[in-house]
Design an enzyme around this catalytic site. Structure first.
Site, PDB file in Angstrom:
ATOM      1  N   GLU A  16       0.646  -1.515  -0.033  1.00 32.89           N
ATOM      2  CA  GLU A  16      -0.323   0.360  -0.030  1.00 32.89           C
ATOM      3  C   GLU A  16       1.022   1.822   0.341  1.00 32.89           C
ATOM      4  OE1 GLU A  16      -3.150   1.794   2.778  1.00 32.89           O
ATOM      5  OE2 GLU A  16      -3.046   0.078   2.603  1.00 32.89           O
ATOM      6  N   ASP A  17       2.083   1.159   1.120  1.00 39.13           N
ATOM      7  CA  ASP A  17       2.839   1.904   0.600  1.00 39.13           C
ATOM      8  C   ASP A  17       4.219   2.492   0.350  1.00 39.13           C
ATOM      9  OD1 ASP A  17       0.368   3.206   2.307  1.00 39.13           O
ATOM     10  OD2 ASP A  17       1.156   2.814   4.142  1.00 39.13           O
TER      11      ASP A  17
END
Length: 713
Positions: free
Chosen positions: A121-122
């Site tokens: 996600e990051d």
């Protein structure tokens, strides 16, 4: 709001069980420094995950930690340079989440996915990289907890993220375990956020995450989340509760002395048990204070008794109720009837000679583990072998990939023995709620249901069970079992007795659902007043919206009474041994050849004929009516009155009359009563050419769509 106000963990009295563990709280700054320095040797476990290794080995002594080392190195490298709003290196967050799960006893695959849960996600790490390095199992879990892109979904990103996680949880409950631990750590460090953002996150936690933690049985996470939400959304009540607990800490606590008495009683009885005093958490104290008003010393905690076997639980209960005064109204047996979230224990309360009332929980050590950790305590329910038996990193990776077929075929749903009924219902109805706002609203309403019942299908088999929220009706059972085919449901039998679809169900009921054979049948608008499950309400609403005219016709059908009367006969084929006497067949039992019958002389010189087992026969004899011998003529024809019970629908009378005519039977009279709760009663007096055809006639009438019972009057 200060960090202290938003974090009950800052107060030792709020979570005294942390002191009992003997394990210090995660030091984010120290771990942050360790994360930045990295490991000192390729062969050593990084210092930053020493806490995780210690906690994991406490539950899984033989676990191979090499896969955790590789996961940490990938997470630390990919998150390097990223910082949290609190100022710590970002790697401290996945470390803290993993430690929470390790302390609950999660197995190695869960911890591996937890360390990596934010990488896709990051960071620049892709799912393909995770799959190549750690296998399909870890990849599936990481993908399940990865948020959808806000740039693609806009305001719908949050509900669609939860939808994605719930669907993934349907295939692997460990997805939601990581999400709950992730939210717990974020709530612990929420004090750095703006107050309005704190409130928004706390409300979602209250409405969605806490109910999910309750349903998955993860009480250790649920209670702390409740306290953290309580501090943010109700700061004044939180402060008053904290002051109440602090004031109690300076007073004499009667619970340790009561616990000593319990230990003495069990020791004298020869029962090996561990007795603890379990202080209540903040929200629990607040609820008790609202219920009982002024609190006494014994109200601030409960006594927990841990034993080895199920039988020991009942032995402990017997000793407690013998040596103390039991409060019978407080007794609950969740061992014989477990809660829907796997929880098992005996709950009771006893009064001491000093006048204190102490609540006591009795459970085995395994029950205690499940009560605290819920589905996390189940380990890997999909593995065919022990999930942590990984001799080498390659073996660990192969374990991670040794999943059922669904792991390799994302379109196929794998069978999950741990999937509870509420989750199956949720996965079913969410498919019918494509609109994110509808999904989000209905999800919160569904999770607000805090109890569940189990009803059995007519066959009574273990696979023939239906799980429903408490208060559900036969309508909900119909849609849970038949889906949209339940539009044609016309009635139900509950525990063998005919009942309306609006009837509420109780735990343990046996349900037989009656479906119309007419494909054009549809639900009535008033069904929405009795439907409790989202699946039923969504399906009914969609049908009514697409069939507005027919919906009106369904609800207004068969409202007026109808009576068709033909020539009425007297005694049919019955002949009385009394010259010139008028013979009448009794309407209460409608005898037909070759029934055994009895005749009685009544006023006016007539003879009434009853079946021999009719209740009126005994009454006639009791009042002294003269008995008259009766026999049947040799002719085969007869007259009979039948009652047909049905659910109202258009053309039902015509269909019934046609079915009767096809059997070659003459209708002498017919009456249709006005419907009551959609049920209609038809009374037919029929002339049969042959009494032997009566069973076939009754079967033909029962086969008419909408008819659920036909019997002789």
């Amino acid at each position: 709001m200060s960090a202290e106000a938003t974090n009950p963990e800052a107060h030792p009295e709020a979570r005294p069980e942390l002191r009992r563990r003997g394990r210090t709280r995660l030091d984010l700054r120290r771990l942050g420094r360790a994360a930045l320095l990295g490991p000192t040797s390729r062969d050593r476990l990084p210092d930053a995950i020493g806490h995780v290794a210690e906690a994991h080995r406490a539950h899984h002594p033989d676990a191979d930690l090499s896969i955790l080392r590789r996961a940490y190195l990938l997470a630390e490298t990919s998150h390097r340079g990223q910082m949290r709003k609190s100022g710590e290196p970002y790697i401290t967050h996945p470390l803290a989440v993993t430690l929470i799960l390790a302390e609950l006893g999660a197995e190695t695959t869960t911890l591996t996915a937890s360390l990596l849960h934010d990488t896709v996600e990051d960071t620049d790490v892709t799912l393909d990289q995770v799959r190549a390095e750690f296998g399909d199992e870890v990849c599936f879990i990481v993908d399940g907890v990865t948020k959808v892109e806000k740039i693609d979904y806009g305001a719908a990103a949050e509900p669609e993220t939860f939808r994605k996680m719930l669907v993934a949880t349907g295939n692997d409950v460990r997805v939601m375990s990581i999400k709950l631990a992730d939210r717990l750590h974020n709530m612990r460090t929420l004090g750095v956020m703006r107050p309005e953002k704190q409130a928004r996150i706390a409300k979602v936690t209250r409405d969605v995450l806490i109910p999910l933690a309750e349903r998955l049985g993860v009480q250790a996470l649920k209670t702390e989340l409740e306290d953290l939400v309580f501090a943010i959304l109700h700061p004044e009540e939180y402060e008053s509760t904290r002051a109440l607990i602090a004031a109690h800490a300076g007073e004499r606590d009667p619970l340790p002395a009561i616990a000593d008495s319990v230990r003495s009683v069990l020791r004298d009885a020869g029962i090996t048990a561990e007795v603890q005093v379990r202080p209540r958490h903040f929200v629990s104290v607040h609820r008790i204070a609202r219920t009982r008003g002024e609190l006494r010393g014994s109200d601030f905690g409960r006594i927990l008794v841990l034993v080895g076997e199920n039988a020991d639980c009942y032995a402990v209960l017997g000793e407690l109720h013998t040596c103390f005064t039991p409060v019978i109204s407080e007794f609950k047996d969740f061992i014989a009837t477990p809660k829907f979230n796997l929880y098992q224990s005996l709950h009771t309360a006893v009064a001491t000679p000093e006048g204190y009332v102490a609540e006591v929980i009795v459970r085995t050590r395994q029950m205690h583990r499940v009560a605290e950790a819920g589905v996390v305590a189940l380990g890997n329910p999909y593995a065919t072998a022990t999930p942590d038996a990984t001799a080498t990193p390659d073996a660990a990776a192969s374990d991670a990939t040794a999943t059922p077929d669904a792991a390799t075929d994302p379109d196929e749903e794998r069978v999950d023995p741990t999937r509870p009924g509420w989750l199956s219902r949720l996965l079913d109805w969410q498919q019918s709620a494509p609109d994110p706002d509808t999904f989000w609203t209905v999800l919160r309403a569904e999770l607000a249901q805090d109890r569940e019942i189990t009803v059995f299908r007519e066959d009574g088999s273990a696979t023939g069970t239906i799980s429903l929220p408490a208060g559900a009706s036969c309508i909900d059972a119909a849609y849970a079992q038949h889906g949209e085919a339940a539009h044609g449901c016309i009635g139900a039998r509950v525990n063998g007795r005919l009942t309306s679809l609006s009837s509420p169900l109780s735990d343990g009921d046996t349900v037989q659902l009656l479906l119309a054979q007419d494909a054009s049948s549809g639900p009535a608008a008033e069904w929405l007043d009795h439907a409790r499950t989202p699946a039923a309400r969504i399906a009914i609403s969609r049908w009514l919206e697409s069939h507005p005219d027919r919906a009106m016709a369904t609800t207004s059908a068969a409202r007026a009474p109808l009576s068709v009367v033909g020539a009425r006969g007297g005694g049919g084929n019955a002949v009385a041994d009394l010259p010139d006497a008028t013979v009448r067949l009794a309407g209460c039992c409608t005898p037909v050849p070759p029934d055994a019958v009895a005749g009685f002389l009544v006023r006016g010189g007539a003879v009434t004929v009853h079946r021999i087992h009719c209740a009126a026969v005994a009454q006639m004899r009791a009042v002294g009516r003269t008995s008259v011998a009766v026999h049947w003529r040799a002719t085969a024809d007869c007259r009979v009155t039948l009652l047909a019970e049905s659910f109202g629908r258009p053309h039902l009378l015509a269909d019934l009359t046609e079915a009767i005519a096809r059997e070659g039977v003459e209708v002498v009279s017919a009456t249709v009563e006005p419907p009551v709760e959609q049920r209609v009663r038809h009374t037919y007096t029929l002339q049969l050419p042959d009494a032997a055809g009566l069973p076939a006639l009754m079967r033909a009438m029962r086969d008419v769509p909408g008819v659920y019972d036909v019997r002789r009057a």
